[in-house]
Design an enzyme around this catalytic site. Structure first.
Site, mmCIF file in Angstrom:
data_model
loop_
_atom_site.group_PDB
_atom_site.id
_atom_site.type_symbol
_atom_site.label_atom_id
_atom_site.label_comp_id
_atom_site.label_asym_id
_atom_site.label_seq_id
_atom_site.Cartn_x
_atom_site.Cartn_y
_atom_site.Cartn_z
ATOM 1 N N CYS A 1 29.780 -7.108 -31.791
ATOM 2 C CA CYS A 1 29.463 -5.813 -31.117
ATOM 3 C C CYS A 1 28.797 -5.650 -29.833
ATOM 4 O O CYS A 1 28.758 -4.737 -29.407
ATOM 5 C CB CYS A 1 28.789 -4.969 -32.294
ATOM 6 S SG CYS A 1 27.346 -5.644 -32.709
ATOM 7 N N GLN B 1 27.077 -15.730 -35.958
ATOM 8 C CA GLN B 1 28.324 -15.442 -35.471
ATOM 9 C C GLN B 1 28.906 -16.508 -34.393
ATOM 10 O O GLN B 1 30.035 -16.806 -34.502
ATOM 11 C CB GLN B 1 27.942 -14.292 -34.784
ATOM 12 C CG GLN B 1 27.797 -12.840 -35.299
ATOM 13 C CD GLN B 1 26.920 -11.500 -34.669
ATOM 14 O OE1 GLN B 1 26.415 -11.878 -33.622
ATOM 15 N NE2 GLN B 1 27.287 -10.491 -35.259
#
EC number: 1.2.1.70
Length: 418
Positions: A50, A120
């Site tokens: 994001c 991530q």
């Protein structure tokens, strides 16, 4: 091969642009393959969160690779190149390594020190490994970067000193205890949200997820309850707090679904919540752009400063090792050529003096080998030491030129090592 990183993040692009460029699921896999299949690119992995979309590559031609990757990002996102380019940053070789280290340490995050980025990047590497788009160069770099990120968390506590996106967003919600909460999604960010709410004293937590079983497990872990995904509209009617992070790629909460005032936190990219809900009386919608503009996620403390020192130390160590490894094939090739010369000359000697006994023959052989080893020892030690300095590759080039080494020989040594 040189490392090239091209991307955009919250530092260079508005959330709306990040939303357009963001890739997940099959689209991410397709981007991986398309980048790796380009003639300019040998290896790649993609970090898409994001906060950022970054393409890391191993290339041998800088300008051609920049053009190729930029074009692919444009094609996959549907954003014209001239509109995309102003938001892109390009890092090459040492700068690319430093940037990745900064990313995994959480130093480049919207919320400085957030720990989710480490996982991530690990997932990005695993995906690339699964699809065979990384080789020795990027695999070694990414593995080292993950160790740097883990070391930063363990030794500096930067992940504890900094906030998470969840806590940064909820800091704008005021008192949490005693309020009803709805968490939409059950992934890593939603799980963090549920745990954060429970620790803040929220006792009525509802989890809505497309896979009911996964939502039920998360709900049970925080003493909440799970509902089917199609019950979101019904649960909104009673919720004071709503947190979403589904990765659905579309709005899962629209303005007509919100009938009462509430605090809504949208951590997804693309957005889960239609911005039009801000028009509903009593509604406060906080999204990634809101968090970024608030500046609440930035904290420059001892942990952050320690992490920066650690990063600099690790960067120096990595670059020194990388430069030394680049000269090693040349040193091995030089010694191999010397061994060939020794073998050839000893063979000629034995033919010209056939009467040497075995003991004398062995002594002559050992003496010649020692002479060659001593002559080569100092130059090879020095070239390895000098290789760790900027421009160290030139010393390996000098060796290849001075000793007339076959250019293919160092490459053959390198391929055997890999």
């Amino acid at each position: 091969m040189s490392v090239l990183a091209i991307g955009l993040s919250h530092r260079t692009a508005p959330v709306a642009m990040l939303e357009r460029v963001s890739v997940t699921g099959d689209a991410l896999t397709k981007l991986l393959h398309d980048v790796q299949e380009d003639l300019c690119v040998a290896e790649t992995f993609v970090v898409s969160t994001c906060n950022r979309v970054e393409v890391y590559t191993a290339v041998d031609r800088f300008h051609a690779a920049v053009s190729a990757v930029t074009g692919l990002l444009s094609r996959h996102s549907g954003v014209p190149v001239d509109e995309l380019t102003p938001h892109l940053y390009v890092h090459y070789e040492e700068q690319a390594v430093e940037h990745l280290f900064s990313v995994v340490c959480g130093l480049d995050s919207m919320v400085v020190g957030e720990g989710q980025i480490l996982g991530q990047v690990r997932q990005a590497l695993k995906l690339a490994q699964k699809h065979g788009t990384v080789g020795a160069t990027l695999n070694e770099l990414a593995q080292h970067a993950l160790r740097v990120g883990k070391r930063a968390q363990t030794e500096t506590g930067i992940d504890k000193a900094g906030a998470s996106l969840v806590s940064a967003g909820l800091a704008l919600a005021g008192e949490l205890a005693g309020r009803r909460a709805l968490v939409v999604g059950a992934g890593s960010m939603s799980s963090l949200a549920a745990v954060t709410l429970a620790r803040a004293g929220v006792t009525d937590i509802v989890i809505a997820n497309r896979t009911y079983e996964r939502g039920a497990r998360l709900a049970a872990s925080v003493g909440g309850r799970a509902v089917a995904f199609d019950a979101v509209s019904q649960e909104l009617a009673d919720a004071d707090l709503v947190i979403t992070c589904t990765g659905a790629g579309r709005h899962v909460i629209t303005a007509d679904m919100v009938t009462r005032g509430a605090f809504l936190l949208d951590l997804a990219l693309p957005h889960d919540i239609d911005p039009a809900v801000r028009a509903v009386p009593g509604v406060t919608l906080v999204d990634l752009e809101t968090i970024h503009e608030s500046g609440i996620g930035y904290r420059e403390g001892d942990a952050v400063r320690s992490a920066r020192w650690l990063l600099a130390e690790e960067l120096t160590a990595y670059l020194d090792a990388a430069r030394a490894s680049r000269v090693t094939p040349t040193v091995v090739a030089l010694r191999s050529k010397a061994a060939g010369v020794v073998e050839s000359e000893l063979g000629r000697l034995m033919m010209r003096v056939p009467g040497l006994d075995e003991k004398t023959r062995d002594e002559v052989t050992l003496t010649v080998q020692r002479v060659v080893d001593k002559l080569l020892h100092e130059p090879t030690v020095r070239v390895k030491r000098l290789a760790t300095s900027p421009g160290g590759d030139h010393y390996a080039e000098a060796l290849r030129e001075l000793f007339d080494l076959d250019p293919k020989m160092p490459e053959a040594v390198r391929e055997v090592e890999l």
